[in-house]
Write a protein that holds these residues in place. Structure first.
Motif, short mmCIF file in Angstrom:
data_model
loop_
_atom_site.label_atom_id
_atom_site.label_comp_id
_atom_site.label_asym_id
_atom_site.label_seq_id
_atom_site.Cartn_x
_atom_site.Cartn_y
_atom_site.Cartn_z
N GLU A 37 0.84 -1.19 0.00
CA GLU A 37 0.00 0.00 0.00
C GLU A 37 0.87 1.24 0.00
N GLU A 38 0.35 2.31 -0.60
CA GLU A 38 1.04 3.59 -0.55
C GLU A 38 0.89 4.18 0.85
N PRO A 39 1.94 4.81 1.40
CA PRO A 39 1.80 5.49 2.69
C PRO A 39 0.77 6.61 2.59
N GLN A 40 0.02 6.82 3.65
CA GLN A 40 -1.00 7.85 3.67
C GLN A 40 -0.38 9.20 3.98
N ALA A 41 -0.97 10.24 3.40
CA ALA A 41 -0.49 11.61 3.65
C ALA A 41 -0.80 11.98 5.10
N THR A 42 0.14 12.67 5.73
CA THR A 42 -0.07 13.18 7.08
C THR A 42 0.02 14.70 7.02
N GLU A 43 -0.26 15.34 8.13
CA GLU A 43 -0.16 16.81 8.17
C GLU A 43 1.26 17.27 7.85
N GLU A 44 2.28 16.48 8.30
CA GLU A 44 3.66 16.86 8.08
C GLU A 44 4.06 16.80 6.61
N ASN A 45 3.55 15.79 5.87
CA ASN A 45 3.99 15.64 4.50
C ASN A 45 2.91 16.00 3.48
N LYS A 50 6.95 12.89 -2.56
CA LYS A 50 8.20 12.15 -2.47
C LYS A 50 8.45 11.44 -3.79
N PRO A 51 9.71 11.28 -4.15
CA PRO A 51 10.01 10.47 -5.32
C PRO A 51 9.51 9.03 -5.10
N GLU A 52 9.00 8.42 -6.15
CA GLU A 52 8.45 7.06 -6.01
C GLU A 52 9.49 6.07 -5.49
N GLY A 53 10.73 6.21 -5.97
CA GLY A 53 11.78 5.30 -5.51
C GLY A 53 12.01 5.39 -4.02
N VAL A 124 16.58 1.95 -7.56
CA VAL A 124 17.94 2.23 -8.00
C VAL A 124 18.03 3.60 -8.68
N LYS A 125 17.04 3.94 -9.49
CA LYS A 125 17.05 5.25 -10.16
C LYS A 125 17.00 6.38 -9.12
N TYR A 126 16.21 6.20 -8.07
CA TYR A 126 16.19 7.20 -7.00
C TYR A 126 17.58 7.31 -6.35
N ILE A 127 18.18 6.16 -6.03
CA ILE A 127 19.50 6.16 -5.38
C ILE A 127 20.51 6.87 -6.27
N LEU A 128 20.50 6.58 -7.57
CA LEU A 128 21.46 7.20 -8.48
C LEU A 128 21.21 8.71 -8.63
#
Length: 132
Positions: A37-45, A50-53, A124-128
């Protein structure tokens, strides 16, 4: 290699294997170290994208051994980004799936056989993208 170094290496491997297996047992929604599951949005974020990676990395067990900017059990993501290029995405994705050792020392990286190649490539693309 001295006995102390061998003992330390065995302890680190044991701890990393224990922490990985413990997470799977505590999180039945997770399958093969990948968040379902995708993380749920919170007040902080809220409003931040965020990048998908990164989201995939945070949902897997990666952060128990890696940090973005400093070595933990494995190399930092910035060290990895500085060593490899976009041409290495497929090779690195396969390494994430198959696991292995030798590129960064003798401590093995846990295999993730249930992870899709597409998911590993996004990570990996995010890390690079962190290359300095």
């Amino acid at each position: 290699m001295t006995i102390m170094k061998k003992l330390l290496l065995c302890c680190l491997v044991g701890i990393s294997l224990f922490s990985c297996s413990k997470k799977e047992a505590e999180n039945p929604e997770k399958e093969s170290n990948v968040l379902l599951e995708e993380p749920q949005a919170t007040e902080e974020n809220k409003g931040e994208e965020k990048p998908e990676g990164l989201t995939l990395i945070e949902g897997a067990d990666c952060l128990s051994c890696h940090k973005i900017d400093s070595k933990l059990v494995g190399p930092s993501y910035q060290e990895i980004a500085n060593k490899y290029t976009e041409a290495d995405v497929d090779k690195l994705a396969e390494k994430v799936i198959a696991g292995g050792k030798g590129s960064w020392g003798e401590v093995p990286m846990t295999a993730h056989p249930g992870m899709s190649k597409e998911t590993a490539q996004k990570m990996v693309k995010y890390i690079l993208s962190l290359k300095k």
